[in-house]
Scaffold this active site. Structure first.
Site, PDB file in Angstrom:
ATOM      1  N   THR A  11       0.834  -1.208   0.000  1.00 32.47           N
ATOM      2  CA  THR A  11       0.000   0.000   0.000  1.00 32.47           C
ATOM      3  C   THR A  11       0.871   1.262   0.000  1.00 32.47           C
ATOM      4  O   THR A  11       0.704   2.149  -0.836  1.00 32.47           O
ATOM      5  CB  THR A  11      -0.913  -0.001   1.254  1.00 32.47           C
ATOM      6  OG1 THR A  11      -1.618  -1.233   1.285  1.00 32.47           O
ATOM      7  CG2 THR A  11      -1.902   1.136   1.225  1.00 32.47           C
ATOM      8  N   LYS A 100       6.687   1.945  12.148  1.00 35.03           N
ATOM      9  CA  LYS A 100       6.688   2.334  13.573  1.00 35.03           C
ATOM     10  C   LYS A 100       7.244   1.249  14.482  1.00 35.03           C
ATOM     11  O   LYS A 100       7.841   1.539  15.515  1.00 35.03           O
ATOM     12  CB  LYS A 100       5.298   2.733  14.048  1.00 35.03           C
ATOM     13  CG  LYS A 100       4.217   1.700  13.809  1.00 35.03           C
ATOM     14  CD  LYS A 100       3.252   2.166  12.792  1.00 35.03           C
ATOM     15  CE  LYS A 100       2.467   1.025  12.206  1.00 35.03           C
ATOM     16  NZ  LYS A 100       1.436   1.474  11.292  1.00 35.03           N
ATOM     17  N   VAL A 127       4.451   7.932  12.511  1.00 36.52           N
ATOM     18  CA  VAL A 127       3.412   8.384  13.454  1.00 36.52           C
ATOM     19  C   VAL A 127       2.507   9.388  12.760  1.00 36.52           C
ATOM     20  O   VAL A 127       2.978  10.334  12.133  1.00 36.52           O
ATOM     21  CB  VAL A 127       4.040   9.060  14.701  1.00 36.52           C
ATOM     22  CG1 VAL A 127       2.952   9.482  15.679  1.00 36.52           C
ATOM     23  CG2 VAL A 127       5.031   8.139  15.389  1.00 36.52           C
ATOM     24  N   GLY A 129       0.484   9.102  10.185  1.00 35.48           N
ATOM     25  CA  GLY A 129       0.309   9.046   8.725  1.00 35.48           C
ATOM     26  C   GLY A 129       0.872  10.282   8.067  1.00 35.48           C
ATOM     27  O   GLY A 129       2.074  10.560   8.133  1.00 35.48           O
ATOM     28  N   ILE A 131       0.433  13.421   8.843  1.00 38.53           N
ATOM     29  CA  ILE A 131       0.571  14.626   9.687  1.00 38.53           C
ATOM     30  C   ILE A 131       2.035  14.874  10.026  1.00 38.53           C
ATOM     31  O   ILE A 131       2.704  13.977  10.539  1.00 38.53           O
ATOM     32  CB  ILE A 131      -0.190  14.455  11.025  1.00 38.53           C
ATOM     33  CG1 ILE A 131      -1.628  14.049  10.787  1.00 38.53           C
ATOM     34  CG2 ILE A 131      -0.096  15.717  11.871  1.00 38.53           C
ATOM     35  CD1 ILE A 131      -2.369  13.661  12.057  1.00 38.53           C
ATOM     36  N   GLY A 182      -7.749   0.222   3.375  1.00 40.11           N
ATOM     37  CA  GLY A 182      -6.282   0.210   3.477  1.00 40.11           C
ATOM     38  C   GLY A 182      -5.750   0.902   4.725  1.00 40.11           C
ATOM     39  O   GLY A 182      -4.591   1.300   4.780  1.00 40.11           O
ATOM     40  N   ASP A 196      -0.460  -0.643  18.094  1.00 43.59           N
ATOM     41  CA  ASP A 196       0.026   0.320  17.108  1.00 43.59           C
ATOM     42  C   ASP A 196       0.143   1.711  17.753  1.00 43.59           C
ATOM     43  O   ASP A 196       1.189   2.366  17.651  1.00 43.59           O
ATOM     44  CB  ASP A 196      -0.974   0.343  15.929  1.00 43.59           C
ATOM     45  CG  ASP A 196      -0.612   1.343  14.860  1.00 43.59           C
ATOM     46  OD1 ASP A 196       0.301   1.053  14.078  1.00 43.59           O
ATOM     47  OD2 ASP A 196      -1.237   2.425  14.825  1.00 43.59           O
ATOM     48  N   LYS A 200       3.498   4.177  18.642  1.00 39.98           N
ATOM     49  CA  LYS A 200       3.558   5.571  18.173  1.00 39.98           C
ATOM     50  C   LYS A 200       3.786   6.529  19.341  1.00 39.98           C
ATOM     51  O   LYS A 200       4.576   7.461  19.230  1.00 39.98           O
ATOM     52  CB  LYS A 200       2.280   5.909  17.413  1.00 39.98           C
ATOM     53  CG  LYS A 200       2.211   5.193  16.052  1.00 39.98           C
ATOM     54  CD  LYS A 200       0.837   5.319  15.442  1.00 39.98           C
ATOM     55  CE  LYS A 200       0.748   4.712  14.055  1.00 39.98           C
ATOM     56  NZ  LYS A 200      -0.631   4.589  13.581  1.00 39.98           N
ATOM     57  N   GLY A 298      -3.636   5.333   5.560  1.00 40.06           N
ATOM     58  CA  GLY A 298      -4.046   5.336   4.156  1.00 40.06           C
ATOM     59  C   GLY A 298      -2.852   5.558   3.247  1.00 40.06           C
ATOM     60  O   GLY A 298      -1.839   6.125   3.642  1.00 40.06           O
TER      61      GLY A 298
HETATM   62  N1  HSE Z   1      -3.090   0.827  11.053  1.00 42.85           N
HETATM   63  C1  HSE Z   1      -2.590   2.151  11.243  1.00 42.85           C
HETATM   64  C2  HSE Z   1      -3.725   3.051  11.646  1.00 42.85           C
HETATM   65  C3  HSE Z   1      -1.928   2.622   9.994  1.00 42.85           C
HETATM   66  O1  HSE Z   1      -4.873   2.627  11.504  1.00 42.85           O
HETATM   67  O2  HSE Z   1      -3.510   4.152  12.102  1.00 42.85           O
HETATM   68  C4  HSE Z   1      -1.134   3.864  10.146  1.00 42.85           C
HETATM   69  O3  HSE Z   1      -0.053   3.683  11.027  1.00 42.85           O
END
Ligand code: HSE
Length: 404
Positions: A11, A100, A127, A129, A131, A182, A196, A200, A298
């Protein structure tokens, strides 16, 4: 021309290729040179995709090519990513990653290797995405002592909680949609159980305090225990449930960090952060409050952050961009002494609110949402007190921390 290699054509990897193609001209102006993808590494074949012309299966081709100046690791996971990244740095190549897990576990070491060699190890996309948060912490908020970072750092869980609340769809359906879009990790537990977000906040805390915050030390709860009934109660209270990843320096001394669902009201800066968006609220002792907001997951938002790092690495080919993250471990404060108020649901057949008054003292009753249940909010108590008291609550149905 600056040659780069992309490790992983999933992705994010395909997003990076797309962004470099779509915005090639403006990126060239900003980087000062053309960025050329010389190789893409993946174990798979992609018949019919133009990428086949530069696809390689053997990492040594990239490692041993002195023309490759920057390696982009977007495979995810610890291995082989860690080995590949370390080898790249040791072979004189800068590295950009969105990984990460890798950054949380080996960030301090990889930053040091890059520093020693006047290279760069950049990880903006790991961290939040798309931003920008790593660069602001590293380069903009340097006048401040950071006293709090609180973020909605996982897009998937934020999407799930938002859809459950706004559309009344089930947890499973919302997760399936997030996966199709995604957003989600390959293993859904990484999102829904908070791992996750935990990694982060470990990365952000390590950068904010300049020392190693081990993600294993961070108390972590996910959203799998949150039900549609909890959400109805939150709505009754004019509140929302968000998965918060927090790190707070208490009384200018010790730091505590935790990941847990939190009930918040509209006066909280993160209240309106819905859908797949992430929001990060940083408090500095000089600047006060700063907010960062944007797409937290994404393909293209994450690729945007990766490509921004590629541009930075291209502009600093033989010069390290200083990052303070020592491998010295930061001992976190024992979570047991952290105080919260808790929203609690009980089974009325097994316990009464009067019993709760005896246990907690001054509770705030919550209007009934479901027959045979009672709900209330505790006074401010420590995590340890709450844990001990929970053992004495018959018919406890759920408890969620409250920040109002
Ligand atoms: N799976 C993670 C989320 C992807 O949903 O934030 C981005 O790190």
């Amino acid at each position: 021309m600056i040659n780069i290699a992309v490790l992983g054509y999933g992705t994010i990897g395909s997003g990076v290729v797309e962004v470099l193609k779509t915005n090639g001209d403006s990126i060239q102006k900003r980087a000062g040179d053309r960025i050329n993808i010389k190789y893409v590494l993946d174990i798979r074949e992609f018949p019919g995709d133009p990428i086949m012309e530069i696809l390689v299966h053997d990492y040594n081709v990239i490692l041993n090519d002195p023309e490759v100046k920057i390696v982009i690791e977007v495979m995810g996971g610890i291995e082989p990513a860690y080995t590949y990244v370390k080898q790249a740095l040791l072979n004189g190549k800068s590295v950009v990653t969105s990984n990460k897990e890798l950054v949380a576990k080996h960030g301090a070491e990889l930053i040091d290797i890059a520093k020693e060699r006047e290279l760069n190890f950049l990880f903006e996309a790991s961290v939040g995405g798309g931003i920008p948060i790593i660069r602001p912490l590293n380069q903009s908020l340097t006048a401040d002592e950071i006293v709090e970072i609180t973020g909605i750092l996982n897009g998937t869980t934020n999407y799930i909680l938002t859809k459950m609340s706004e559309e009344g769809i089930s947890f499973e359906e919302a997760l399936k949609n997030a996966q199709a879009l995604g957003y989600a990790e390959r293993n859904p537990s990484a999102d829904v159980d908070g791992y996750d977000a935990c990694r982060k906040i470990a990365i952000l805390s390590s950068l904010a305090y300049g020392m190693q915050v081990d993600f294993e030390d961070i108390y972590t709860e996910g959203i799998s225990g949150i039900t549609d009934i909890d959400i109805k109660y939150a709505q009754k209270l004019d509140a929302r449930i968000k998965l918060f990843a927090t790190s707070i320096r208490e009384d200018e001394k010790e730091v505590y960090a935790m990941v847990a669902p939190m009930m918040i009201r509209s006066n909280h800066p993160l209240y309106s952060v819905g859908d797949v968006f992430n929001g990060i609220y940083v408090r500095g002792n000089v600047i006060g409050d700063v907010m960062f907001y944007g797409s937290g997951a994404g393909k293209l938002p994450t690729a945007s952050a990766v490509v921004a790092d590629i541009v930075d690495a291209a502009k600093h080919l033989n010069k390290n961009i200083w990052t303070i993250w020592s491998s010295k471990k930061l001992e976190l404060m024992d979570i047991d002494s952290v105080k919260h108020r808790f929203f609690v649901r009980i089974d009325k057949k097994k316990a009464l609110l009067d019993d709760m008054r005896r246990i907690f003292g001054d509770i705030t009753e919550v209007p009934e949402v479901v027959e045979n249940e009672a709900a209330f909010i505790t006074p401010l108590i420590t995590e340890k007190e709450m844990k001990d008291k929970m053992e004495h609550i018959p018919g406890l149905l759920s408890r969620i921390r409250v920040r109002f």
